[in-house]
Design a protein around this motif. Sequence first.
Motif, short mmCIF file in Angstrom:
data_model
loop_
_atom_site.label_atom_id
_atom_site.label_comp_id
_atom_site.label_asym_id
_atom_site.label_seq_id
_atom_site.Cartn_x
_atom_site.Cartn_y
_atom_site.Cartn_z
N GLU A 60 -10.63 0.22 -32.75
CA GLU A 60 -10.53 1.53 -33.40
C GLU A 60 -9.85 1.52 -34.75
OE1 GLU A 60 -9.88 5.27 -30.70
OE2 GLU A 60 -9.11 3.48 -29.69
N LYS A 61 -8.80 0.71 -34.85
CA LYS A 61 -7.95 0.78 -36.04
C LYS A 61 -8.53 -0.03 -37.19
CE LYS A 61 -3.18 0.66 -37.35
NZ LYS A 61 -1.99 -0.16 -37.30
N PHE A 64 -28.45 10.24 -37.86
CA PHE A 64 -29.15 9.15 -37.20
C PHE A 64 -28.15 8.19 -36.55
CE2 PHE A 64 -30.99 4.89 -37.11
CZ PHE A 64 -32.22 5.12 -36.52
N TYR A 65 -27.01 8.00 -37.25
CA TYR A 65 -26.03 7.02 -36.77
C TYR A 65 -25.05 7.60 -35.75
CZ TYR A 65 -27.89 4.34 -40.66
OH TYR A 65 -28.73 3.68 -41.51
N THR A 66 -25.08 8.90 -35.56
CA THR A 66 -24.19 9.48 -34.55
C THR A 66 -24.94 9.70 -33.23
OG1 THR A 66 -24.64 11.67 -35.47
CG2 THR A 66 -22.63 10.58 -36.21
N ASP A 67 -26.23 9.47 -33.28
CA ASP A 67 -27.04 9.61 -32.07
C ASP A 67 -26.73 8.43 -31.12
OD1 ASP A 67 -29.80 10.80 -30.89
OD2 ASP A 67 -29.74 8.60 -30.71
N LYS A 68 -26.42 8.75 -29.88
CA LYS A 68 -25.98 7.72 -28.92
C LYS A 68 -27.02 6.62 -28.71
CE LYS A 68 -22.27 9.55 -26.20
NZ LYS A 68 -21.80 9.96 -24.91
N GLU A 71 -16.18 10.94 -36.26
CA GLU A 71 -17.48 10.31 -35.98
C GLU A 71 -17.49 8.85 -36.44
OE1 GLU A 71 -20.66 13.94 -35.91
OE2 GLU A 71 -20.10 13.13 -37.86
N LEU A 72 -16.86 8.59 -37.58
CA LEU A 72 -16.79 7.21 -38.07
C LEU A 72 -16.03 6.34 -37.07
CD1 LEU A 72 -17.32 5.11 -40.35
CD2 LEU A 72 -15.07 5.70 -41.24
N ARG A 73 -14.95 6.89 -36.57
CA ARG A 73 -14.11 6.16 -35.60
C ARG A 73 -14.92 5.83 -34.33
NH1 ARG A 73 -8.35 5.28 -36.35
NH2 ARG A 73 -8.29 5.52 -38.57
N ASN A 112 -6.97 13.12 -49.38
CA ASN A 112 -7.94 12.57 -50.33
C ASN A 112 -9.22 12.15 -49.61
OD1 ASN A 112 -7.84 9.71 -49.64
ND2 ASN A 112 -5.75 9.76 -50.48
N GLU A 113 -10.30 12.12 -50.37
CA GLU A 113 -11.62 11.85 -49.79
C GLU A 113 -11.67 10.52 -49.04
OE1 GLU A 113 -14.28 13.74 -49.66
OE2 GLU A 113 -13.31 15.39 -50.73
N PHE A 114 -10.95 9.54 -49.59
CA PHE A 114 -10.93 8.20 -49.01
C PHE A 114 -10.37 8.24 -47.58
CE2 PHE A 114 -8.95 4.05 -48.30
CZ PHE A 114 -9.91 3.17 -48.75
N ASN A 115 -9.16 8.82 -47.46
CA ASN A 115 -8.53 8.87 -46.14
C ASN A 115 -9.25 9.83 -45.20
OD1 ASN A 115 -6.64 6.90 -46.52
ND2 ASN A 115 -5.07 8.30 -47.31
N MET A 116 -9.82 10.89 -45.78
CA MET A 116 -10.57 11.84 -44.93
C MET A 116 -11.76 11.13 -44.28
SD MET A 116 -9.91 15.32 -47.10
CE MET A 116 -11.53 15.84 -47.27
N LEU A 117 -12.38 10.22 -45.03
CA LEU A 117 -13.49 9.47 -44.46
C LEU A 117 -12.99 8.52 -43.37
CD1 LEU A 117 -16.45 8.41 -44.36
CD2 LEU A 117 -15.81 6.79 -46.15
N LEU A 118 -11.91 7.80 -43.69
CA LEU A 118 -11.41 6.81 -42.71
C LEU A 118 -10.90 7.45 -41.44
CD1 LEU A 118 -9.63 4.30 -45.10
CD2 LEU A 118 -11.84 4.04 -44.01
#
Lengths: 191, 214
Positions: free
Chosen positions: A94-95, A7-11, A82-84, A72-78
């Motif tokens: 961005e950063k 839902f949140y990746t939909d433009k 798509e999150l970026r 690690n899961e933390f950095n993989m998420l950051l």
Amino acid sequence: MSKINSFYTDKNNLSKIREVFHNQKIVSLQQFLEKEEYFKLVKYIEKVKLKKEFHPIHFSYCSSEFGNNKNNEFNMLLEDKELRIIIKELTGMEKVEAKLLSFGWKEYTIINDEFVESSGIDIIIDLTEGWDDKFGGCVTVIDGEGNSTKVPCTPNTLTILQRAEGEHKFIKYANHLCNGKKHLFILCQVV
Amino acid sequence: MTKTVLKYWLNPEYIKEERMKSINKQFQTSKPFHNLELENFFNANMCNKILNALSKEKFDFKESDLFQLSQTEDMKNTKNKVLKEFREFLISKEFIKYMEDITSLKLNKNKIDFAGSLYQDTDYLLCHDDRLEGRKIAFLIYLSDFEDREGGCLNLFSSKNNLPEKAIKSIVPKFNKFAFFEVSNISFHEVEEVIVDKQRIAVGGWFHEIGDDQ
């Protein structure tokens, strides 16, 4: 597999969310991560070693930073693409600098008059099931004129908030009603 | 020194010359900074009247990054006869002189801050030093009885390089206990969270330094 709720990746949706954020200066995206990804992250986070940070007139909490280890899961998420994109779309930046914070009984932060926090954008990813607002331990922003905004403590929710000049955030003292529970969340500053 | 006024308001034990000297010594040698707690300090009947008078005052709930508690307004303009008289006693030349004698501190004879406070379940006041607007002595008169396991204690912190380290003294609220400390750059203290369904009621405020008349 995408980590983030589609839902949140939909433009189109993202465009509407951006409008809300620009108008209200705060927006909360519930069920932000895909369920499986969220629980994978929570499971990882629960095993992370936290360091106690204590300075009575300023803060008392536990935290962890994750360095550059990309596995690690933390950095993989950051680092998630798509999150970026979402952060860039909503904030124009961005950063992010992020750390994991944990607030249990008697833990808090106090606004430091000597090192005034500058205005900016904060992102909070809540990772705690069953944390009630009445326990304290939640991010609160005040403007110096008696107005305050509390970031809702809802699990798997990403909240973006913009603090104007003169607005400061603190984490309210976590009281005994939390009964041994800890409020875990990722706090990111967009830089 | 005229002791008539003091005799009316205070426990007579505390106005004996020898006792006052010993209190002064206790205050000067107290740790982690100059402080004292004196039990059954006032005339107990007066304390009951103050408590009763306070129950008719309006307490406003306040919260910030530093605290969560309820307070009355400063009682400078209170219309309550008992509270007005008590405030007048606290700022009387006799009581100010008494405080100067037991602390060896010089106090402003024209200025006092005085209000009621109420801490209920989950209320607290985090660590700070109280330095503001010429405050010289912070004081509290407890009007409730607490056990230390119930929270609500006034904790005093040791310090190093003018920064607080850890709470090393705990003052437990007891009805008619008078607690006070010198406000300084190391007077770090907190009110521990109340962790029971009980009201911690007190009146208190600050005596000010000479020259602070605003």
